[in-house]
Design a protein around this motif. Structure first.
Motif, short mmCIF file in Angstrom:
data_model
loop_
_atom_site.label_atom_id
_atom_site.label_comp_id
_atom_site.label_asym_id
_atom_site.label_seq_id
_atom_site.Cartn_x
_atom_site.Cartn_y
_atom_site.Cartn_z
N VAL A 70 0.86 -1.18 0.00
CA VAL A 70 0.00 0.00 0.00
C VAL A 70 0.90 1.24 0.00
N TYR A 71 0.29 2.40 0.08
CA TYR A 71 1.02 3.67 -0.05
C TYR A 71 2.09 3.83 1.02
N ASN A 72 1.77 3.41 2.24
CA ASN A 72 2.72 3.49 3.37
C ASN A 72 3.61 2.24 3.34
N ARG B 53 -9.46 -2.08 -0.22
CA ARG B 53 -8.52 -1.03 -0.61
C ARG B 53 -9.13 -0.15 -1.70
N GLY B 54 -9.23 1.15 -1.40
CA GLY B 54 -9.68 2.12 -2.41
C GLY B 54 -8.45 2.77 -3.03
N GLY B 55 -8.08 3.95 -2.49
CA GLY B 55 -6.87 4.63 -2.96
C GLY B 55 -5.61 4.10 -2.30
N GLY B 56 -5.75 3.27 -1.26
CA GLY B 56 -4.59 2.66 -0.61
C GLY B 56 -3.86 3.56 0.37
N HIS B 57 -4.43 4.74 0.71
CA HIS B 57 -3.70 5.72 1.53
C HIS B 57 -3.81 5.52 3.04
N SER B 58 -4.59 4.55 3.48
CA SER B 58 -4.71 4.37 4.93
C SER B 58 -3.32 4.28 5.55
N PHE C 187 -4.80 -0.29 6.40
CA PHE C 187 -5.99 -1.14 6.49
C PHE C 187 -6.34 -1.82 5.16
N GLY C 188 -5.73 -1.38 4.08
CA GLY C 188 -6.03 -1.97 2.77
C GLY C 188 -5.25 -3.25 2.47
N THR C 189 -4.65 -3.85 3.50
CA THR C 189 -3.93 -5.11 3.29
C THR C 189 -3.76 -5.80 4.64
N GLY D 77 -13.00 17.46 -1.15
CA GLY D 77 -12.16 16.26 -1.25
C GLY D 77 -10.81 16.53 -0.63
N GLY D 78 -9.92 15.55 -0.69
CA GLY D 78 -8.62 15.66 -0.02
C GLY D 78 -7.66 16.56 -0.78
N ILE D 79 -6.58 16.94 -0.10
CA ILE D 79 -5.63 17.91 -0.65
C ILE D 79 -4.48 17.25 -1.41
N VAL D 80 -4.51 15.91 -1.52
CA VAL D 80 -3.48 15.20 -2.28
C VAL D 80 -4.20 14.37 -3.34
N GLY E 237 -12.02 5.77 1.07
CA GLY E 237 -11.68 5.83 2.49
C GLY E 237 -11.88 7.23 3.06
N LEU E 238 -11.52 8.24 2.27
CA LEU E 238 -11.62 9.62 2.77
C LEU E 238 -13.07 9.98 3.07
N THR E 239 -13.98 9.65 2.15
CA THR E 239 -15.39 10.04 2.33
C THR E 239 -16.03 9.28 3.49
N GLY F 275 -15.22 10.74 6.77
CA GLY F 275 -15.62 12.14 6.95
C GLY F 275 -15.27 12.95 5.72
N GLY F 276 -13.97 13.29 5.59
CA GLY F 276 -13.52 13.99 4.38
C GLY F 276 -13.34 15.47 4.58
N ILE F 277 -12.07 15.88 4.70
CA ILE F 277 -11.74 17.28 4.97
C ILE F 277 -10.89 17.81 3.82
C1 LIG Z 1 -0.91 11.73 1.60
C2 LIG Z 1 -2.25 11.71 2.28
C3 LIG Z 1 -3.06 12.84 2.23
C4 LIG Z 1 -4.31 12.85 2.87
N1 LIG Z 1 -5.08 13.98 2.80
C5 LIG Z 1 -6.30 13.97 3.39
C6 LIG Z 1 -7.15 15.11 3.29
O1 LIG Z 1 -6.80 16.11 2.66
N2 LIG Z 1 -8.36 15.05 3.88
C7 LIG Z 1 -8.79 13.95 4.56
O2 LIG Z 1 -9.91 13.97 5.07
N3 LIG Z 1 -8.00 12.87 4.68
C8 LIG Z 1 -6.78 12.86 4.10
N4 LIG Z 1 -5.98 11.76 4.22
C9 LIG Z 1 -6.42 10.63 5.03
C10 LIG Z 1 -7.30 9.75 4.21
O3 LIG Z 1 -8.63 10.23 4.28
C11 LIG Z 1 -7.26 8.30 4.71
O4 LIG Z 1 -5.95 7.82 4.60
C12 LIG Z 1 -8.21 7.42 3.92
O5 LIG Z 1 -8.28 6.16 4.54
C13 LIG Z 1 -7.73 7.24 2.49
O6 LIG Z 1 -8.64 6.57 1.73
P1 LIG Z 1 -8.13 5.56 0.62
O7 LIG Z 1 -9.31 5.03 -0.10
O8 LIG Z 1 -7.04 6.19 -0.17
O9 LIG Z 1 -7.42 4.48 1.53
P2 LIG Z 1 -7.48 2.87 1.59
O10 LIG Z 1 -6.25 2.48 2.31
O11 LIG Z 1 -7.72 2.30 0.26
O12 LIG Z 1 -8.76 2.64 2.46
C14 LIG Z 1 -8.75 2.80 3.84
C15 LIG Z 1 -9.93 2.06 4.40
O13 LIG Z 1 -11.11 2.75 3.99
C16 LIG Z 1 -12.10 1.81 3.66
N5 LIG Z 1 -12.46 1.96 2.22
C17 LIG Z 1 -11.78 2.57 1.25
N6 LIG Z 1 -12.51 2.59 0.12
C18 LIG Z 1 -13.65 1.91 0.40
C19 LIG Z 1 -14.81 1.59 -0.34
N7 LIG Z 1 -14.97 1.97 -1.60
N8 LIG Z 1 -15.79 0.89 0.29
C20 LIG Z 1 -15.68 0.51 1.58
N9 LIG Z 1 -14.60 0.82 2.33
C21 LIG Z 1 -13.61 1.51 1.74
C22 LIG Z 1 -11.55 0.45 3.99
O14 LIG Z 1 -11.85 0.13 5.33
C23 LIG Z 1 -10.08 0.67 3.84
O15 LIG Z 1 -9.31 -0.25 4.53
C24 LIG Z 1 -4.74 11.71 3.57
C25 LIG Z 1 -3.93 10.58 3.62
C26 LIG Z 1 -2.69 10.57 2.99
C27 LIG Z 1 -1.81 9.38 3.08
#
Ligand SMILES: Cc1cc2nc3c(=O)[nH]c(=O)nc-3n(C[C@H](O)[C@H](O)[C@H](O)COP(=O)(O)OP(=O)(O)OC[C@H]3O[C@@H](n4cnc5c(N)ncnc54)[C@H](O)[C@@H]3O)c2cc1C
Length: 455
Positions: free
Chosen positions: A28-30, A66-71, A75-77, A125-128, A135-137, A140-142
């Motif tokens: 994942v991303y981390n 795993r959505g964007g993988g940024h957890s 948590f995405g693995t 939406g997120g700033i990256v 995962g962000l939405t 919550g989503g800031i």
């Molecule tokens: C570089 C970086 C910048 C960020 N910037 C912001 C920001 O500006 N604002 C903010 O609010 N947060 C921010 N975040 C935090 C971010 O919201 C969380 O990391 C979030 O989990 C990322 O979602 P993801 O889908 O990329 O992650 P993933 O690792 O893919 O998902 C995390 C978890 O979310 C759940 N999930 C994801 N997608 C789904 C789906 N479609 N259906 C059901 N469950 C799902 C799962 O439980 C999954 O394990 C940032 C994180 C990083 C690393």
């Protein structure tokens, strides 16, 4: 069922340990997370997701989504888990008349902003750019539009969800309203969202904003002035105070690169002259070291930090909520911000007031409508040899803020925490979330997340 048998059920890819590409797909991303899942299943349809969910239930294997993988806690693995990888489900359909967008469960915010801003529309939406919409939405989503249009989850109109029992439902304010409530802040606890529908809002193609790096001695005055301003600031303003090390960019004097500075990151989504006036008031607060401010495409602002944040860094983060920035809070930031160890690190104090405060505290599962700021202490660095130094900095910074913080931290910024902390992170709605969890996922299939234990 083996990886080979699973392949017959899925229209997308199934990557197991023996396959080429496994080593890339398992990450994942981390990159501090080093798990070896049983298979990474690249789902393309809700039916693919359903097949993986059914297989996890039948086999008793853990299921990671795993959505964007940024957890940051990864948590995405997980070791030996089945991974539902949604990164092929990125279709985005914008309806400019209705001002809505239907978005695949694996899309990123970069994709989303590109698609909607083609019509002069966006949602919070997120700033990256590479962060996932999913995962962000759900947490919550800031972002830059929080004060103007609420959290990302406040803009959610509906979600198509694959549940733990394999059924596929659509949750809206009218259909499965309990599930719809829980999805807006309850994280990935309730199922796999294969499609989100969001409300969109007009956003100028070019906003006014950017970065102002202040000299260190101005830190207290900057944070204090920001706190006074943001309480009732116009909602077009969506910026935040921060700490960063000066990166090697053309507008930074070469001899200041690598030094820590308090920074004002600004997004003004209104008349540019008014935005310029507001930022001028901040320049008067203290000496400016360097700045990069002006009209900038909204999509560019939302990828400003991307070059500092490639996939593959080590990440350790902590989260806190704050009310007013008291002298004690400001002193803690001034002391620990300047000790930031790596150029990729960031401390951001995101205001979560404005439109996010218009939403009633119990209208969604996001339980922190009383907070003024969501603070993130984001340790991010390239070399695993520096793990101890960076983790120590995050923990010390967090410990200094803790006595002055509100309970809990934003789930999406939090590290993997004990259950008492997870409960505090979800806030006031935890018990209701646990009841809904019991209804939709009684066996806690979706537990690789900030976990809500079924009531
Ligand atoms: C570089 C970086 C910048 C960020 N910037 C912001 C920001 O500006 N604002 C903010 O609010 N947060 C921010 N975040 C935090 C971010 O919201 C969380 O990391 C979030 O989990 C990322 O979602 P993801 O889908 O990329 O992650 P993933 O690792 O893919 O998902 C995390 C978890 O979310 C759940 N999930 C994801 N997608 C789904 C789906 N479609 N259906 C059901 N469950 C799902 C799962 O439980 C999954 O394990 C940032 C994180 C990083 C690393």
């Amino acid at each position: 069922m083996s990886v080979i048998e699973l392949r017959e059920l899925i229209t997308g890819s199934v990557i197991g340990p023996a396959d080429p590409g496994y080593d890339d797909a398992r990450h994942v991303y981390n990159f501090m997370i080093d798990a070896r899942p049983h298979a990474i299943v690249g789902c393309r349809t809700a039916n693919d997701v359903r097949a993986v969910v059914a297989h996890a239930v039948a086999s008793g294997r853990e299921l990671a989504v795993r959505g964007g993988g940024h957890s940051v806690p990864g948590f995405g693995t997980a070791d030996d888990a089945l991974v539902v990888d949604l990164s092929d489900m990125t279709q985005i359909v914008v309806d400019p008349q209705r001002r809505t967008a239907r978005v695949g469960g694996g899309a990123t915010w970069g994709m989303m902003n590109d698609a909607t801003m083609a019509h002069g529309l966006a949602t919070t939406g997120g700033i990256v750019a590479s962060t996932g919409v999913g995962g962000l939405t759900l947490g919550g989503g800031i972002g830059y539009l929080t004060r103007a249009h609420g959290l990302s989850c406040d803009n959610l109109l509906s979600a198509e969800v694959v549940l733990a029992d394999g059924s596929i439902v659509v949750a809206t304010a009218d259909e499965h309203p309990d599930l719809f409530w829980a999805l807006r802040g309850g994280g990935g606890n309730f199922g796999v969202v294969t499609e989100f529908t969001f409300a969109l809002h007009p956003v100028p193609e070019n906003i006014y904003g950017g970065l102002i790096f202040f000299e260190r001695e101005a830190a207290g005055d900057l944070f204090r002035a920001f706190d006074r301003f943001i309480g009732d600031a116009p909602r077009e303003y969506g910026g935040y105070p921060a700490w960063h090390l000066a990166p090697p960019l053309p507008f930074i004097p070469a001899d200041r690169v690598g030094e820590p500075f308090p920074v004002l990151v600004s997004c003004w989504a209104g008349e540019h002259e008014r935005g310029a006036e507001i930022l001028q008031r901040f320049r008067d607060v203290g000496p400016v070291m360097a700045e990069h401010v002006g009209p900038i495409p909204y999509t560019a602002l939302n990828s400003l930090f991307d070059p500092l944040l490639p996939r593959g860094l080590q990440h350790y983060w902590k989260a806190a909520f704050a009310g007013d920035l008291t002298d004690d809070v400001i002193a803690a930031h001034a002391e620990h911000g300047r000790q930031m160890p790596a150029v990729n690190c960031a401390v951001h104090l995101y205001p979560v007031n404005g439109a996010a405060h218009d939403v009633a505290p119990d209208a969604t599962a996001w339980g922190h409508r009383d907070a003024k700021y969501a603070t993130v202490i984001a340790g991010m660095w390239p070399d695993p040899a520096d793990n101890d130094k960076n983790i120590r900095w995050v923990k010390d910074y967090y410990a200094a803020l803790a006595p002055h913080s509100l309970p809990g931290g934003y789930v999406n910024f939090a590290s993997a925490d004990d259950q008492a902390t997870v409960r505090a992170n979800f806030g006031a709605g935890y018990d209701r979330l646990a009841q809904i969890k019991r209804r939709y996922d009684p066996a806690n299939l979706f537990h690789l997340n900030q976990n809500i234990v079924p009531a």
